[in-house]
Scaffold this active site. Sequence first.
Site, PDB file in Angstrom:
ATOM      1  N   ARG A  65     -14.456  12.336  14.327  1.00  0.00           N
ATOM      2  CA  ARG A  65     -13.081  12.584  13.889  1.00  0.00           C
ATOM      3  C   ARG A  65     -12.595  13.954  14.367  1.00  0.00           C
ATOM      4  O   ARG A  65     -13.267  14.974  14.160  1.00  0.00           O
ATOM      5  CB  ARG A  65     -13.008  12.507  12.363  1.00  0.00           C
ATOM      6  CG  ARG A  65     -13.456  11.162  11.790  1.00  0.00           C
ATOM      7  CD  ARG A  65     -12.340  10.186  11.704  1.00  0.00           C
ATOM      8  NE  ARG A  65     -11.346  10.655  10.774  1.00  0.00           N
ATOM      9  CZ  ARG A  65     -11.444  10.496   9.439  1.00  0.00           C
ATOM     10  NH1 ARG A  65     -12.495   9.880   8.917  1.00  0.00           N
ATOM     11  NH2 ARG A  65     -10.485  10.926   8.657  1.00  0.00           N
ATOM     12  N   ARG A 115      -3.732  16.582  18.332  1.00  0.00           N
ATOM     13  CA  ARG A 115      -2.610  16.099  17.509  1.00  0.00           C
ATOM     14  C   ARG A 115      -1.946  17.336  16.923  1.00  0.00           C
ATOM     15  O   ARG A 115      -2.267  17.796  15.854  1.00  0.00           O
ATOM     16  CB  ARG A 115      -3.118  15.161  16.409  1.00  0.00           C
ATOM     17  CG  ARG A 115      -1.990  14.426  15.676  1.00  0.00           C
ATOM     18  CD  ARG A 115      -2.562  13.561  14.567  1.00  0.00           C
ATOM     19  NE  ARG A 115      -3.140  14.349  13.507  1.00  0.00           N
ATOM     20  CZ  ARG A 115      -4.022  13.887  12.627  1.00  0.00           C
ATOM     21  NH1 ARG A 115      -4.459  12.662  12.723  1.00  0.00           N
ATOM     22  NH2 ARG A 115      -4.496  14.663  11.669  1.00  0.00           N
ATOM     23  N   ASP A 175       5.396  -2.387  12.436  1.00  0.00           N
ATOM     24  CA  ASP A 175       4.395  -2.330  11.377  1.00  0.00           C
ATOM     25  C   ASP A 175       3.613  -3.637  11.334  1.00  0.00           C
ATOM     26  O   ASP A 175       3.607  -4.401  12.311  1.00  0.00           O
ATOM     27  CB  ASP A 175       5.045  -1.998  10.033  1.00  0.00           C
ATOM     28  CG  ASP A 175       6.042  -3.040   9.561  1.00  0.00           C
ATOM     29  OD1 ASP A 175       6.211  -4.079  10.245  1.00  0.00           O
ATOM     30  OD2 ASP A 175       6.663  -2.832   8.502  1.00  0.00           O
ATOM     31  N   HIS A 178      12.956  -4.696   4.185  1.00  0.00           N
ATOM     32  CA  HIS A 178      11.847  -3.801   4.514  1.00  0.00           C
ATOM     33  C   HIS A 178      12.101  -3.012   5.804  1.00  0.00           C
ATOM     34  O   HIS A 178      11.961  -1.780   5.824  1.00  0.00           O
ATOM     35  CB  HIS A 178      10.573  -4.650   4.655  1.00  0.00           C
ATOM     36  CG  HIS A 178       9.315  -3.858   4.796  1.00  0.00           C
ATOM     37  ND1 HIS A 178       8.497  -3.554   3.734  1.00  0.00           N
ATOM     38  CD2 HIS A 178       8.712  -3.322   5.896  1.00  0.00           C
ATOM     39  CE1 HIS A 178       7.454  -2.874   4.155  1.00  0.00           C
ATOM     40  NE2 HIS A 178       7.554  -2.713   5.467  1.00  0.00           N
ATOM     41  N   HIS A 213       0.859  -1.186   0.000  1.00  0.00           N
ATOM     42  CA  HIS A 213       0.000   0.000   0.000  1.00  0.00           C
ATOM     43  C   HIS A 213       0.886   1.223   0.000  1.00  0.00           C
ATOM     44  O   HIS A 213       2.060   1.169   0.360  1.00  0.00           O
ATOM     45  CB  HIS A 213      -0.966   0.017   1.189  1.00  0.00           C
ATOM     46  CG  HIS A 213      -0.311  -0.023   2.535  1.00  0.00           C
ATOM     47  ND1 HIS A 213       0.112   1.107   3.196  1.00  0.00           N
ATOM     48  CD2 HIS A 213      -0.004  -1.061   3.341  1.00  0.00           C
ATOM     49  CE1 HIS A 213       0.647   0.762   4.356  1.00  0.00           C
ATOM     50  NE2 HIS A 213       0.593  -0.543   4.476  1.00  0.00           N
ATOM     51  N   ASN A 216       0.721   6.377  15.126  1.00  0.00           N
ATOM     52  CA  ASN A 216      -0.161   6.445  16.286  1.00  0.00           C
ATOM     53  C   ASN A 216       0.358   7.523  17.241  1.00  0.00           C
ATOM     54  O   ASN A 216       1.214   7.270  18.095  1.00  0.00           O
ATOM     55  CB  ASN A 216      -0.230   5.084  16.983  1.00  0.00           C
ATOM     56  CG  ASN A 216      -1.372   4.991  17.978  1.00  0.00           C
ATOM     57  OD1 ASN A 216      -1.501   5.822  18.855  1.00  0.00           O
ATOM     58  ND2 ASN A 216      -2.201   3.969  17.830  1.00  0.00           N
ATOM     59  N   ASP A 246       4.765   2.749   4.652  1.00  0.00           N
ATOM     60  CA  ASP A 246       5.394   2.115   3.499  1.00  0.00           C
ATOM     61  C   ASP A 246       5.885   3.103   2.453  1.00  0.00           C
ATOM     62  O   ASP A 246       6.882   2.845   1.781  1.00  0.00           O
ATOM     63  CB  ASP A 246       4.421   1.122   2.863  1.00  0.00           C
ATOM     64  CG  ASP A 246       4.560  -0.271   3.451  1.00  0.00           C
ATOM     65  OD1 ASP A 246       5.132  -0.388   4.558  1.00  0.00           O
ATOM     66  OD2 ASP A 246       4.115  -1.246   2.819  1.00  0.00           O
ATOM     67  N   ASN A 285      -6.296  22.895  11.341  1.00  0.00           N
ATOM     68  CA  ASN A 285      -5.671  22.412  10.102  1.00  0.00           C
ATOM     69  C   ASN A 285      -6.097  20.977   9.856  1.00  0.00           C
ATOM     70  O   ASN A 285      -5.879  20.093  10.688  1.00  0.00           O
ATOM     71  CB  ASN A 285      -4.143  22.495  10.220  1.00  0.00           C
ATOM     72  CG  ASN A 285      -3.436  21.947   8.988  1.00  0.00           C
ATOM     73  OD1 ASN A 285      -4.040  21.794   7.924  1.00  0.00           O
ATOM     74  ND2 ASN A 285      -2.152  21.653   9.123  1.00  0.00           N
TER      75      ASN A 285
END
Length: 584
Positions: free
Chosen positions: A463, A515, A147, A124, A11, A324, A348, A545
Amino acid sequence: MIILGISAFFHDSAAALLVDGQLVAAAEEERFSRRKHDNRFPVNAIRFCLESAGLGAGDLDHVVFYEKPRLKAERAVATILSEVPHSFGPFERFFTHGGARQAVGDQIRETVGIPASRVLFVEHHLSHAASSFFACPFDAAATLTIDGVGEWATTSIGEGQAAWDGTGENRLRLKETMHFPHSLGMLYSAFTEFLGFQVNEGEYKVMGLAAYGRPRYRAEIDRIARQYDDGSLWLDMRYFRYHRSVRNGFHPRLAELLGMPPCPPGVELDPAAEGAVGERARRYADVAASVQQFTEDAVVAMARRAVEVTGHRRLCMAGGVALNGVANYQVLRRAGVEELYIPPAPGDSGGALGAALYAHHVLLGQPRRFVMRHAYWGAQATPDAVTRALDRAGLAYTTQPDPAALAATVADMLADGLVIGWFQGRFEWGPRALGNRSILADPRGPGIKDLINKKVKFREPFRPFAPAMLHDRAAEYVTGDGTDQWPTRFMLMVMPLDERFAASAPAVDHFGTGRIQTVAPETNPLFHSVISELGQRTGLGCVLNTSFNLRGEPIVATPEEAISTFGRSELDALVMEDRVISRS
C-alpha cells in the site's frame, strides 16, 4: 432555506446540511458509529449536522433522500425475475430487507421528525452529478457519473448550467445513461473480490497492487468486457454473479478464463517477496494491472463521450469510480478535458450532499452561492474536550498555543524521523485524510513506508502513501500538467513524480507516481505551515500523509479515538490541537 440531505442503506451512509445554499456540516455515519462503511440510517450524522448549526428538526424546510426507492425496487424485482431460478439469494434479501428501504420516507419522518410534505427524493445519479457540479466553480460543465448501480443507471453523462446571480435557471440534466447489469463499477468490484479484497472497501487496494504488475490478462478481460466508441460498455454476464447473488460477484468461469484460482480472503499479498510467495502475489498483481488498465481506458472513453455530447471541456465527475486517481489523471491527459472537478466525497456518502444541492437549486429554484474549496465539514473537538480526554487517559502533554511555534515543533519532530498522529480542526468529508485527521512523516526516510504499514497501520506491504505538497511548489515535484486541477486538493489524482523528487522522497514514491495532495494556506493554514516548516529543514515542501486510523477502522473522529489509536500503534507522538504528546 434549510435542507438536510441523507444517503443510506447501501454503503457509507451520511448526512449533509445546507443553510441558504451554503454547506454547513457533512459527515459519514461511520465516524460516529465506528462501523466502517456503515450503511444504516445515519442517525448520528443527522444529529451532528443539526447540532453544529444550532438547529432542530422543526427548522428544516426539507429532507432529501439520495435515490428513489421505488425505482430501485423495480430494478431489483426485474432482475430477480429475469434470473429465475438462479436468483434465490437476491429474492430472499429483497423480501427480507427491501421493506425497510421502501419505507425510508416513513423512517425519515419518524426519526427526523418532519412531515411527509417536506420529504423529497432525487434519483441516485442526479444526486451524484449534483454533488460535483453544484459544488464546483464552473458556470457550465459536462457531468460524468460512474459507479456500481443506482436505481438502473451505472454510468450517466449530463450537463449542468449555473445561475449564480439568481436571474437565470439552474439546470442539471442527464443526457445519456448506461443501465444495469453492464457496469464498470461492478466489473472492478468483481475483480476486487477475485483478488481477495472486500467489495466496496478494497477497490483502492486493487489500484495500489496494479503498480506491481503487468497487464498480461488484458486480452482475457477484453473477451468478457467490450468497450464501444460511444463510451458504452457490454459485459458477458456468464462470467459474473452480482446480478444473481448477494455473496459472489464473479462466476467460477472467470478463474477458468484467467487460468488461476481466486485469492482467498485474508491472504496477505506481498509482490515484493522472494520465492513462491512473491511469484504468486505478482500473478495477482498482473490481474490487478489488467483490470486497472481496462478501467482507465473505459473512463477515458466515457469522459471523451461526455465532452462530445455536451460540447463542454470542463468536466465534473462523481460516483465511486471517481475515486480511481490513476484513471482521473488519464482523463486529463487523453479525454480532451481542460478542467476537471471531483468533490472529496464522490461516492455514496457524497450523494447526501448532492441530493440536498439538487433540491435547493433545481427543484426549489434557488441561486448558487457555494463552491467546495476544502473538505473540512465534520466535527471539531474543543480544547477542553482534548484536555479532558488526555487527563482521563493519564497522558502527559505540553501545550503550544502559538500556531507558528506549534508548526515549528512538529516540523522538528518530523525531521528527526518521528511518525506523528495529527488531530486538528474539523474532520474531513469523504474517505481521504487531508491534513486534519492524518498520520504524518518525513517522506525522505527509505524505511518509513514499511514501518508505517507494518507497525502503525498494520496493513498490506504494497500500500502506498500520499505526498501532501505545498500548492505553490507542487509543479516542481510532478511531471506534466495538472497540479492546479481541483482533484489534487482532495487527493483524487495519481500523477507521475519528477525523478529527482521521487529519489529524494522514497516513502511517497509508488513506482514513479504519487496520489498527490496540494495544500494551500487559505484552506488549511496550520497544515500548510507544518509542511512549509518541514521544507525549510529538509528542502522538500512535502510531507507523507496517510489517514489516522488502524486497518479495518474508520478514520478517528474524537480525541478519545485518537488516543486509543495512539496507544494501539507504534506512533511516536500525538498532536491534538495545541497539545503535544510524546512517548518518551
